[in-house]
Every structure is written in C-alpha cells, then in structure tokens.
Design a protein around this motif. Structure first.
Motif, PDB file in Angstrom:
ATOM      1  N   GLN A  48       0.883  -1.064  -0.072  1.00 41.54           N
ATOM      2  CA  GLN A  48      -0.056  -0.147  -0.085  1.00 41.54           C
ATOM      3  C   GLN A  48       0.767   1.058   0.129  1.00 41.54           C
ATOM      4  O   GLN A  48       1.930   1.275   0.848  1.00 41.54           O
ATOM      5  N   THR A  49       0.364   2.135  -0.787  1.00 47.95           N
ATOM      6  CA  THR A  49       1.033   3.600  -0.711  1.00 47.95           C
ATOM      7  C   THR A  49      -0.026   4.583  -0.104  1.00 47.95           C
ATOM      8  O   THR A  49      -1.253   4.177  -0.176  1.00 47.95           O
ATOM      9  N   ASP A 108      -1.636   7.001  -1.246  1.00 49.31           N
ATOM     10  CA  ASP A 108      -2.670   7.453  -2.213  1.00 49.31           C
ATOM     11  C   ASP A 108      -3.413   6.370  -2.642  1.00 49.31           C
ATOM     12  O   ASP A 108      -4.307   6.604  -3.586  1.00 49.31           O
ATOM     13  N   LYS A 109      -3.143   5.223  -2.417  1.00 49.18           N
ATOM     14  CA  LYS A 109      -3.955   3.804  -3.102  1.00 49.18           C
ATOM     15  C   LYS A 109      -4.432   3.041  -2.059  1.00 49.18           C
ATOM     16  O   LYS A 109      -3.939   2.759  -1.147  1.00 49.18           O
ATOM     17  N   GLU A 110      -5.196   1.984  -2.412  1.00 45.92           N
ATOM     18  CA  GLU A 110      -5.722   1.184  -1.695  1.00 45.92           C
ATOM     19  C   GLU A 110      -4.808  -0.175  -1.471  1.00 45.92           C
ATOM     20  O   GLU A 110      -3.807  -0.358  -2.458  1.00 45.92           O
ATOM     21  N   LYS A 119      -3.068  -3.477  -1.951  1.00 41.85           N
ATOM     22  CA  LYS A 119      -3.398  -4.397  -3.120  1.00 41.85           C
ATOM     23  C   LYS A 119      -2.302  -5.721  -2.802  1.00 41.85           C
ATOM     24  O   LYS A 119      -1.552  -5.784  -2.359  1.00 41.85           O
ATOM     25  N   GLU A 125       7.807   2.068  -8.932  1.00 41.59           N
ATOM     26  CA  GLU A 125       6.538   1.953  -8.654  1.00 41.59           C
ATOM     27  C   GLU A 125       6.076   0.656  -7.538  1.00 41.59           C
ATOM     28  O   GLU A 125       5.091   0.601  -7.176  1.00 41.59           O
TER      29      GLU A 125
END
Length: 126
Positions: free
Chosen positions: A39-40, A42-44, A46, A89
């Motif tokens: 997880q980052t 700004d993101k869910e 994963k 990424e």
C-alpha cells in the motif's frame, strides 16, 4: 496470541533486490495461507502474492509476475517474498497477512485476512 512480524524492507536502487520475511506465531502455520499486500498513501492495499500451505499453491499479481517469488519455511513459521527487478512503482509498505486456507476464496481480497503484521517499507529510488 497471533503475531505477524515483517522484516527486510529498505532502500534499494531500481533493478535491485530485497527479500522480505514474514514470521508468524500463535497459530498452526500449515493450516494457513499467507499473503503479501502492499500500500502507498494514495492507493488501496493491493494483493501481491499468496501461498497456501496445504497444497503449496502460489499466486502472483500480474504486476509482479516473473519478478517476485514467494516461498515458505514451515519449520521456521516464516514466509519469504523475494523481490527482484525492483521498480520505483514497487515502493510501498508491504504487509503480511494470514487466514485459514479453508476460508480463502480470493487470495487477494484483503477482507479475507483477519491477521496482519505492521508492515515493512520498501523504497526503490536512485
């Protein structure tokens, strides 16, 4: 008491490698599936990879296939995630999660995992 502890994160250059470890205690390791999520901010969260011990099946998200490898040492109650060919990424907090294998329907559904570690940071940067 169930405990899950991740380690092995760090800073690595693009193209580099890391090996993450997930050590678990408090349950019968062989009855559980162990998954890695990331997880980052700004993101869910994963799903990245999963291993189910009763059959040794492994699962990988498309974005890590052929670069990451999951493995397990049942004697040590530890699951490893080898990260090769790292890209910027791939930077994220990597979490280890556990669930009874019999309850797992979608290995990458975070809501199927009742037990989680605190996470380990992976940063890929020059």
């Amino acid at each position: 008491e169930v405990q899950i502890v991740e380690s092995g994160g760090g800073l690595v250059q693009p193209g580099g490698s890391l090996r993450l470890s997930c050590k678990a205690s408090g349950f019968t390791f062989g009855d559980y599936g162990i998954a890695w999520f990331r997880q980052t901010p700004d993101k869910e969260r994963k799903g990245v990879s999963c291993i189910t011990h009763h059959d040794g099946d492994t699962y990988y998200a498309d974005f890590v296939k052929d670069r990451f490898t999951i493995s397990s040492d049942i004697a040590k109650n530890t699951v490893y995630l080898q990260l090769n060919g790292l890209k910027p990424e791939d930077s994220a907090v990597y979490y280890c999660a556990a669930a009874l294998t019999a309850t797992i329907r979608n290995p990458f559904d975070r809501y199927e995992y009742p037990y989680w570690g605190q996470g380990t940071q992976v940063t890929v940067s020059t």
